[in-house]
Design a protein around this motif. Structure first.
Motif, PDB file in Angstrom:
ATOM      1  N   PHE A 113     -14.144 -23.448  76.856  1.00 28.43           N
ATOM      2  CA  PHE A 113     -14.726 -24.676  76.325  1.00 28.43           C
ATOM      3  C   PHE A 113     -14.002 -25.844  76.997  1.00 28.43           C
ATOM      4  CE2 PHE A 113     -16.046 -21.778  72.947  1.00 28.43           C
ATOM      5  CZ  PHE A 113     -17.365 -22.182  72.758  1.00 28.43           C
ATOM      6  N   MET A 114     -14.731 -26.550  77.833  1.00 25.09           N
ATOM      7  CA  MET A 114     -14.139 -27.623  78.621  1.00 25.09           C
ATOM      8  C   MET A 114     -14.342 -28.960  77.914  1.00 25.09           C
ATOM      9  SD  MET A 114     -14.832 -28.636  82.628  1.00 25.09           S
ATOM     10  CE  MET A 114     -16.561 -29.059  82.355  1.00 25.09           C
ATOM     11  N   GLY A 115     -13.253 -29.500  77.382  1.00 25.36           N
ATOM     12  CA  GLY A 115     -13.320 -30.789  76.710  1.00 25.36           C
ATOM     13  C   GLY A 115     -12.931 -31.926  77.629  1.00 25.36           C
ATOM     14  N   PHE A 116     -13.101 -33.134  77.133  1.00 26.78           N
ATOM     15  CA  PHE A 116     -12.745 -34.341  77.877  1.00 26.78           C
ATOM     16  C   PHE A 116     -12.043 -35.298  76.930  1.00 26.78           C
ATOM     17  CE2 PHE A 116     -16.608 -32.558  79.720  1.00 26.78           C
ATOM     18  CZ  PHE A 116     -16.232 -32.399  81.047  1.00 26.78           C
ATOM     19  N   HIS A 117     -11.235 -36.170  77.503  1.00 25.68           N
ATOM     20  CA  HIS A 117     -10.398 -37.035  76.675  1.00 25.68           C
ATOM     21  C   HIS A 117     -11.152 -38.258  76.158  1.00 25.68           C
ATOM     22  CE1 HIS A 117      -7.133 -34.561  78.332  1.00 25.68           C
ATOM     23  NE2 HIS A 117      -6.524 -34.872  77.219  1.00 25.68           N
ATOM     24  N   PHE A 118     -12.058 -37.981  75.244  1.00 28.78           N
ATOM     25  CA  PHE A 118     -12.648 -39.027  74.425  1.00 28.78           C
ATOM     26  C   PHE A 118     -11.800 -39.133  73.157  1.00 28.78           C
ATOM     27  CE2 PHE A 118     -16.116 -37.850  77.167  1.00 28.78           C
ATOM     28  CZ  PHE A 118     -16.815 -39.036  77.378  1.00 28.78           C
ATOM     29  N   VAL A 119     -11.918 -40.247  72.447  1.00 27.89           N
ATOM     30  CA  VAL A 119     -11.030 -40.470  71.299  1.00 27.89           C
ATOM     31  C   VAL A 119     -11.232 -39.444  70.186  1.00 27.89           C
ATOM     32  CG1 VAL A 119     -10.725 -42.937  71.732  1.00 27.89           C
ATOM     33  CG2 VAL A 119     -12.663 -42.165  70.334  1.00 27.89           C
ATOM     34  N   GLY A 120     -12.380 -38.763  70.154  1.00 28.04           N
ATOM     35  CA  GLY A 120     -12.644 -37.802  69.089  1.00 28.04           C
ATOM     36  C   GLY A 120     -12.324 -36.361  69.433  1.00 28.04           C
ATOM     37  N   THR A 264     -21.713 -38.792  83.171  1.00 25.59           N
ATOM     38  CA  THR A 264     -22.928 -38.928  82.372  1.00 25.59           C
ATOM     39  C   THR A 264     -22.606 -39.119  80.896  1.00 25.59           C
ATOM     40  OG1 THR A 264     -23.207 -36.537  81.964  1.00 25.59           O
ATOM     41  CG2 THR A 264     -24.171 -37.430  83.975  1.00 25.59           C
ATOM     42  N   GLN A 265     -21.527 -38.500  80.433  1.00 24.90           N
ATOM     43  CA  GLN A 265     -21.150 -38.631  79.025  1.00 24.90           C
ATOM     44  C   GLN A 265     -20.465 -39.969  78.745  1.00 24.90           C
ATOM     45  OE1 GLN A 265     -22.310 -36.230  76.896  1.00 24.90           O
ATOM     46  NE2 GLN A 265     -23.225 -35.608  78.847  1.00 24.90           N
ATOM     47  N   ILE A 266     -19.632 -40.426  79.673  1.00 21.47           N
ATOM     48  CA  ILE A 266     -18.958 -41.706  79.496  1.00 21.47           C
ATOM     49  C   ILE A 266     -19.969 -42.839  79.389  1.00 21.47           C
ATOM     50  CG2 ILE A 266     -17.501 -43.423  80.650  1.00 21.47           C
ATOM     51  CD1 ILE A 266     -15.837 -41.101  81.740  1.00 21.47           C
ATOM     52  N   LEU A 267     -21.023 -42.775  80.171  1.00 15.84           N
ATOM     53  CA  LEU A 267     -22.018 -43.840  80.158  1.00 15.84           C
ATOM     54  C   LEU A 267     -22.748 -43.942  78.818  1.00 15.84           C
ATOM     55  CD1 LEU A 267     -23.520 -43.454  83.747  1.00 15.84           C
ATOM     56  CD2 LEU A 267     -21.970 -45.237  82.908  1.00 15.84           C
ATOM     57  N   LYS A 268     -22.711 -42.869  78.013  1.00 13.60           N
ATOM     58  CA  LYS A 268     -23.347 -42.912  76.700  1.00 13.60           C
ATOM     59  C   LYS A 268     -22.532 -43.736  75.706  1.00 13.60           C
ATOM     60  CE  LYS A 268     -25.441 -38.313  77.207  1.00 13.60           C
ATOM     61  NZ  LYS A 268     -25.467 -36.916  76.681  1.00 13.60           N
ATOM     62  N   PHE A 269     -21.208 -43.633  75.773  1.00 15.04           N
ATOM     63  CA  PHE A 269     -20.332 -44.416  74.883  1.00 15.04           C
ATOM     64  C   PHE A 269     -19.026 -44.707  75.624  1.00 15.04           C
ATOM     65  CE2 PHE A 269     -21.456 -40.177  73.302  1.00 15.04           C
ATOM     66  CZ  PHE A 269     -20.351 -39.413  73.660  1.00 15.04           C
ATOM     67  N   PRO A 270     -19.075 -45.652  76.567  1.00 17.94           N
ATOM     68  CA  PRO A 270     -17.939 -45.909  77.464  1.00 17.94           C
ATOM     69  C   PRO A 270     -16.664 -46.365  76.763  1.00 17.94           C
ATOM     70  CG  PRO A 270     -19.610 -47.614  77.689  1.00 17.94           C
ATOM     71  CD  PRO A 270     -20.230 -46.518  76.886  1.00 17.94           C
TER      72      PRO A 270
END
Length: 291
Positions: A113-120, A264-270
């Motif tokens: 499961f590849m996550g990314f460093h979003f605040v949540g 693509t994900q960052i552009l949804k909620f930068p």
């Protein structure tokens, strides 16, 4: 003093864990806005990242986005109280799930499961560990007490916590056993085992660990992103379909694919991405430092 400071942090997080979530979120947001008004190294890092990644934005637009980001980041620190000390029932109540795969499939293939460093990201990982046993990578902190606390609370629902720099063999063993591993590889950890590929058009030192582990462990790679919902309504854990043609046999191509998906994900909620990190800490030879 260090011991006293640690006890104070734990007490504060425990106190925050019993307050209503919307109140904690509003407090964190207000504190973040106040801190943004002060000069700081982190503010400088955020603005540099935004200027590099969004050259089409004006200075005013970058400033507004950076301020909103500070609100989210500081808010996420206060929300650690709920995430680390809140009950399983409360965490389930706060998180909505939208998944392209069956998260409770006991016969699923080995999965990264590849996550990314979003605040949540924190609560997304916690919520998954409530559903299925999994291992999760963490980066060792310089503050040993805080590191021990984070590791203990992140693993309190059964997740096996593995230190990033020493865990490759353990991860491969788990994947061969058919178990799931959660990790994030979107930070600059140095040029070793990394390649420079574009991130919003800027060469970014990008880890190749996901590609290599997936190859050795014969695992599918499933991206996930946890979004902070508007109006203080909690979070949404988005689990996507496995990446196609990943690993592809080329670490560089896989790193490009990973960064392209992240964009693509960052552009949804930068404002929710961790721009406080020095994403461009290392630069290709001949390129000047940016921080």
């Amino acid at each position: 003093m260090e011991h006293f400071g640690h006890l104070l942090v734990v007490a504060l997080l425990r106190a925050l864990s019993i307050l209503p979530y919307p109140l904690v979120a509003r407090l964190g947001s207000a504190l973040g806005a106040a801190l943004y008004a002060l000069p700081s190294r982190r503010k400088h890092i955020v603005l540099v990242n935004l200027y590099l990644c969004f050259p089409e934005k004006s200075e005013r637009e970058c400033d507004e986005l950076a301020r909103e980001h500070f609100r989210h980041v500081v808010r996420s620190y206060l929300e650690r109280g709920v995430q680390w000390f809140g009950s399983a029932r409360r965490i389930r109540k706060l998180v909505q799930i939208e998944s392209a795969i069956d998260l409770e499939d006991r016969n699923a293939p080995p999965t990264i499961f590849m996550g990314f460093h979003f605040v949540g990201i924190e609560i997304g990982c916690l919520h998954y560990s409530l559903k299925m046993p999994a291992a999760s990578l963490y980066t060792h902190m310089s503050n040993t007490r805080l590191c021990d606390l984070a590791r203990r609370q992140r693993g309190r629902f059964g997740a096996e916590m593995i230190e990033r720099s020493t865990g490759a063999r353990r991860i491969v063993r788990l994947l061969h056993e058919g178990k799931s591993v959660m990790l994030a590889a979107d930070m600059d950890h140095g040029i070793e085992n990394s390649v420079f590929v574009p991130f919003f058009g800027v060469p970014a030192c990008t880890l190749t660990s996901v590609s290599r582990l997936a190859t050795i462990g014969h695992a599918r790679v499933v991206p996930f992103v946890t979004e902070v919902l508007p109006d203080f309504k909690g979070y949404k854990l988005n689990v996507f379909a496995p990446l196609s043609d990943f690993p592809s046999g080329s670490d560089t191509n896989d790193a490009r694919s990973m960064n392209a998906f992240l964009e693509t994900q960052i552009l949804k909620f930068p404002a929710q991405y961790y721009w406080v990190h020095r994403r461009f800490k290392h630069r290709p030879e001949g390129m000047p430092a940016v921080y």
